[in-house]
Design a protein around this motif. Structure first.
Motif, PDB file in Angstrom:
ATOM      1  N   GLU A 128       0.824  -1.211   0.000  1.00 28.97           N
ATOM      2  CA  GLU A 128       0.000   0.000   0.000  1.00 28.97           C
ATOM      3  C   GLU A 128       0.858   1.262   0.000  1.00 28.97           C
ATOM      4  O   GLU A 128       0.568   2.229  -0.697  1.00 28.97           O
ATOM      5  CB  GLU A 128      -0.923   0.000   1.216  1.00 28.97           C
ATOM      6  N   VAL A 129       1.931   1.245   0.790  1.00 23.35           N
ATOM      7  CA  VAL A 129       2.810   2.413   0.851  1.00 23.35           C
ATOM      8  C   VAL A 129       3.461   2.659  -0.502  1.00 23.35           C
ATOM      9  O   VAL A 129       3.503   3.786  -0.998  1.00 23.35           O
ATOM     10  CB  VAL A 129       3.881   2.226   1.942  1.00 23.35           C
ATOM     11  N   ALA A 130       3.959   1.595  -1.115  1.00 23.89           N
ATOM     12  CA  ALA A 130       4.604   1.725  -2.422  1.00 23.89           C
ATOM     13  C   ALA A 130       3.624   2.243  -3.466  1.00 23.89           C
ATOM     14  O   ALA A 130       3.974   3.083  -4.306  1.00 23.89           O
ATOM     15  CB  ALA A 130       5.178   0.378  -2.851  1.00 23.89           C
ATOM     16  N   ALA A 131       2.385   1.762  -3.420  1.00 27.77           N
ATOM     17  CA  ALA A 131       1.381   2.205  -4.381  1.00 27.77           C
ATOM     18  C   ALA A 131       1.056   3.685  -4.180  1.00 27.77           C
ATOM     19  O   ALA A 131       0.902   4.441  -5.149  1.00 27.77           O
ATOM     20  CB  ALA A 131       0.120   1.367  -4.247  1.00 27.77           C
ATOM     21  N   GLY A 132       0.952   4.096  -2.918  1.00 29.64           N
ATOM     22  CA  GLY A 132       0.683   5.507  -2.627  1.00 29.64           C
ATOM     23  C   GLY A 132       1.804   6.405  -3.106  1.00 29.64           C
ATOM     24  O   GLY A 132       1.567   7.491  -3.664  1.00 29.64           O
ATOM     25  N   LEU A 133       3.041   5.960  -2.903  1.00 33.20           N
ATOM     26  CA  LEU A 133       4.183   6.731  -3.369  1.00 33.20           C
ATOM     27  C   LEU A 133       4.201   6.842  -4.888  1.00 33.20           C
ATOM     28  O   LEU A 133       4.500   7.894  -5.453  1.00 33.20           O
ATOM     29  CB  LEU A 133       5.483   6.085  -2.888  1.00 33.20           C
ATOM     30  N   GLU A 134       3.876   5.738  -5.548  1.00 38.61           N
ATOM     31  CA  GLU A 134       3.868   5.736  -7.011  1.00 38.61           C
ATOM     32  C   GLU A 134       2.853   6.742  -7.543  1.00 38.61           C
ATOM     33  O   GLU A 134       3.129   7.478  -8.495  1.00 38.61           O
ATOM     34  CB  GLU A 134       3.558   4.337  -7.532  1.00 38.61           C
ATOM     35  N   ARG A 135       1.676   6.801  -6.912  1.00 47.81           N
ATOM     36  CA  ARG A 135       0.652   7.752  -7.350  1.00 47.81           C
ATOM     37  C   ARG A 135       1.118   9.198  -7.121  1.00 47.81           C
ATOM     38  O   ARG A 135       0.947  10.064  -7.977  1.00 47.81           O
ATOM     39  CB  ARG A 135      -0.660   7.496  -6.603  1.00 47.81           C
ATOM     40  N   ALA A 136       1.699   9.447  -5.952  1.00 46.78           N
ATOM     41  CA  ALA A 136       2.163  10.804  -5.635  1.00 46.78           C
ATOM     42  C   ALA A 136       3.283  11.232  -6.575  1.00 46.78           C
ATOM     43  O   ALA A 136       3.300  12.362  -7.078  1.00 46.78           O
ATOM     44  CB  ALA A 136       2.627  10.874  -4.185  1.00 46.78           C
ATOM     45  N   ASN A 137       4.210  10.324  -6.828  1.00 47.36           N
ATOM     46  CA  ASN A 137       5.330  10.650  -7.708  1.00 47.36           C
ATOM     47  C   ASN A 137       4.860  10.944  -9.127  1.00 47.36           C
ATOM     48  O   ASN A 137       5.386  11.824  -9.816  1.00 47.36           O
ATOM     49  CB  ASN A 137       6.343   9.514  -7.712  1.00 47.36           C
ATOM     50  N   ALA A 138       3.860  10.200  -9.572  1.00 48.91           N
ATOM     51  CA  ALA A 138       3.351  10.394 -10.936  1.00 48.91           C
ATOM     52  C   ALA A 138       2.668  11.748 -11.091  1.00 48.91           C
ATOM     53  O   ALA A 138       2.638  12.321 -12.190  1.00 48.91           O
ATOM     54  CB  ALA A 138       2.385   9.272 -11.296  1.00 48.91           C
ATOM     55  N   ALA A 139       2.115  12.268  -9.987  1.00 48.78           N
ATOM     56  CA  ALA A 139       1.386  13.537 -10.049  1.00 48.78           C
ATOM     57  C   ALA A 139       2.295  14.753  -9.923  1.00 48.78           C
ATOM     58  O   ALA A 139       1.864  15.887 -10.188  1.00 48.78           O
ATOM     59  CB  ALA A 139       0.332  13.585  -8.950  1.00 48.78           C
ATOM     60  N   ALA A 140       3.548  14.563  -9.535  1.00 46.29           N
ATOM     61  CA  ALA A 140       4.465  15.681  -9.311  1.00 46.29           C
ATOM     62  C   ALA A 140       5.074  16.155 -10.629  1.00 46.29           C
ATOM     63  O   ALA A 140       5.721  15.383 -11.332  1.00 46.29           O
ATOM     64  CB  ALA A 140       5.560  15.272  -8.333  1.00 46.29           C
ATOM     65  N   ALA A 141       4.864  17.409 -10.954  1.00 49.58           N
ATOM     66  CA  ALA A 141       5.454  17.966 -12.174  1.00 49.58           C
ATOM     67  C   ALA A 141       6.969  18.067 -12.006  1.00 49.58           C
ATOM     68  O   ALA A 141       7.449  18.511 -10.961  1.00 49.58           O
ATOM     69  CB  ALA A 141       4.869  19.341 -12.457  1.00 49.58           C
ATOM     70  N   PRO A 142       7.745  17.662 -12.996  1.00 45.81           N
ATOM     71  CA  PRO A 142       9.203  17.792 -12.908  1.00 45.81           C
ATOM     72  C   PRO A 142       9.600  19.234 -12.598  1.00 45.81           C
ATOM     73  O   PRO A 142       9.139  20.166 -13.272  1.00 45.81           O
ATOM     74  CB  PRO A 142       9.675  17.359 -14.302  1.00 45.81           C
ATOM     75  N   THR A 143      10.432  19.406 -11.587  1.00 48.84           N
ATOM     76  CA  THR A 143      10.802  20.746 -11.133  1.00 48.84           C
ATOM     77  C   THR A 143      12.274  20.766 -10.760  1.00 48.84           C
ATOM     78  O   THR A 143      12.763  19.848 -10.101  1.00 48.84           O
ATOM     79  CB  THR A 143       9.954  21.170  -9.916  1.00 48.84           C
ATOM     80  N   VAL A 144      12.984  21.825 -11.159  1.00 49.62           N
ATOM     81  CA  VAL A 144      14.410  21.980 -10.849  1.00 49.62           C
ATOM     82  C   VAL A 144      14.646  23.396 -10.355  1.00 49.62           C
ATOM     83  O   VAL A 144      14.197  24.363 -10.984  1.00 49.62           O
ATOM     84  CB  VAL A 144      15.296  21.706 -12.082  1.00 49.62           C
ATOM     85  N   ARG A 145      15.359  23.527  -9.260  1.00 45.99           N
ATOM     86  CA  ARG A 145      15.743  24.854  -8.754  1.00 45.99           C
ATOM     87  C   ARG A 145      17.052  25.277  -9.423  1.00 45.99           C
ATOM     88  O   ARG A 145      18.021  24.526  -9.421  1.00 45.99           O
ATOM     89  CB  ARG A 145      15.921  24.825  -7.247  1.00 45.99           C
ATOM     90  N   LEU A 146      17.054  26.478  -9.999  1.00 49.80           N
ATOM     91  CA  LEU A 146      18.276  26.960 -10.632  1.00 49.80           C
ATOM     92  C   LEU A 146      19.351  27.225  -9.585  1.00 49.80           C
ATOM     93  O   LEU A 146      19.049  27.559  -8.430  1.00 49.80           O
ATOM     94  CB  LEU A 146      18.007  28.244 -11.420  1.00 49.80           C
TER      95      LEU A 146
END
Length: 322
Positions: free
Chosen positions: A190-208
């Protein structure tokens, strides 16, 4: 003394309550003092007042103010370590963009404290919200999420709790793997599945790295730079208008300044970038723009007609985040 006078005297009797007795009292429940009034109309007034207090620039005076604003408003996944002062001097607290279920905070089994900036509920002063969460975390047993009582008017703000003489090191993550420590068991997945969903929803972001609080991000097929700037709104708009009217507001060829977010008392200008632009491609242009912007910020001459028109256009393309 007449009956009405005695009644008035009875109703104005002062009752001292232990704050601990008020933590679990709902706003519509009878006040524990015995007045017969609802709690929100009696001893709960302080709570309502605290929640309604609005601070225009709540993180002002903190190191990395602009990054903290970005973490609360636009960055999907990031962490920042702050060091407490006072009675808990030296204690490290992890401020994170988001925790599971947008919870306000938790204390892990190893006693580390994790406080979320993006939560479901907040008052008009996010700095006091964070101070309230940290205070609650210090009284929470390891292995538990924190339970917030109602915000009180005399509660500490983040500025009161952390060592502001030390820089805040912020780190952007690709996903939310920091939610889970290495020794967490996950027999059901369940934890792994929750993480997978959260990670998929995160827009790629990089701090300059070349400038402060500027974040490259990809949303769908489009790429942007969102740059949180600490200058006063009027001063920054004037400077951006000067550059825009001079044809110098773009970062790279094919990019364009499309507007700005207004968040927690400051502005975050937004550039749309060409579709193939990576974060590294914006490093030097952003540094060069920072130099040009600094010069424009110190210009005291009145805006020209073209600059006033540019300023009006930029003002019309603002979105307030609250």
């Amino acid at each position: 003394m007449g009956k009405k006078s005695r009644q008035r005297a009875k109703n104005t009797t002062t009752v001292t309550l232990d704050p601990a007795d008020l933590v679990d009292v709902g706003p519509r429940e009878p006040c524990p003092c015995g007045s017969g009034k609802r709690f929100k109309q009696c001893h709960g007034k302080d709570r309502a007042q605290a929640a309604d207090t609005f601070v225009v620039r709540p993180f002002e005076g903190l190191p990395s103010e602009s990054d903290l604003i970005a973490f609360r408003e636009i960055v999907p996944s990031g962490t920042a370590e702050v060091v407490l002062t006072g009675d808990h001097a030296g204690k490290v607290v992890n401020l994170v963009t988001l925790l599971p279920m947008a919870m306000p905070g938790l204390v892990r089994d190893d006693e580390t404290i994790w406080i979320g900036l993006q939560t479901h509920a907040s008052s008009g002063d996010p700095s006091r919200d964070l101070g309230h969460a940290i205070t609650a975390a210090l009284d929470t047993e390891p292995g538990n999420p924190i339970q917030l009582g109602d915000l009180m008017t005399d509660g500490p703000r983040l500025q009161d709790l952390i060592d502001t003489s030390k820089p805040i090191e912020v780190k952007v993550h690709e996903g939310f793997d920091f939610w889970v420590s290495e020794n967490v068991e996950d027999p059901t997945g369940e934890v792994a599945a929750g993480l997978e969903r959260a990670n998929a929803a995160a827009a790629p972001t990089v701090r300059l790295e070349s400038v402060e609080a500027a974040y490259w991000t990809q949303i769908g097929d489009r790429r942007y730079l969102r740059w949180v700037m600490p200058h006063s709104e009027d001063t920054l708009l004037d400077a951006l208008a000067r550059l825009h009217a001079a044809g110098s507001s773009a970062l790279t060829e094919g990019s364009r300044l499309i507007g700005s977010f207004r968040a927690l008392g400051v502005l975050a200008p937004v550039w749309e970038l060409p579709a193939d632009t990576e974060a590294a491609d914006v490093e030097k242009p952003a540094a060069d723009f920072a130099v040009a912007l600094e010069k424009a910020l110190t210009t005291e001459a009145p805006l020209t007609t073209e600059e006033r028109a540019a300023r009006a256009g930029l003002s019309s393309r603002q979105l307030t985040i609250r």
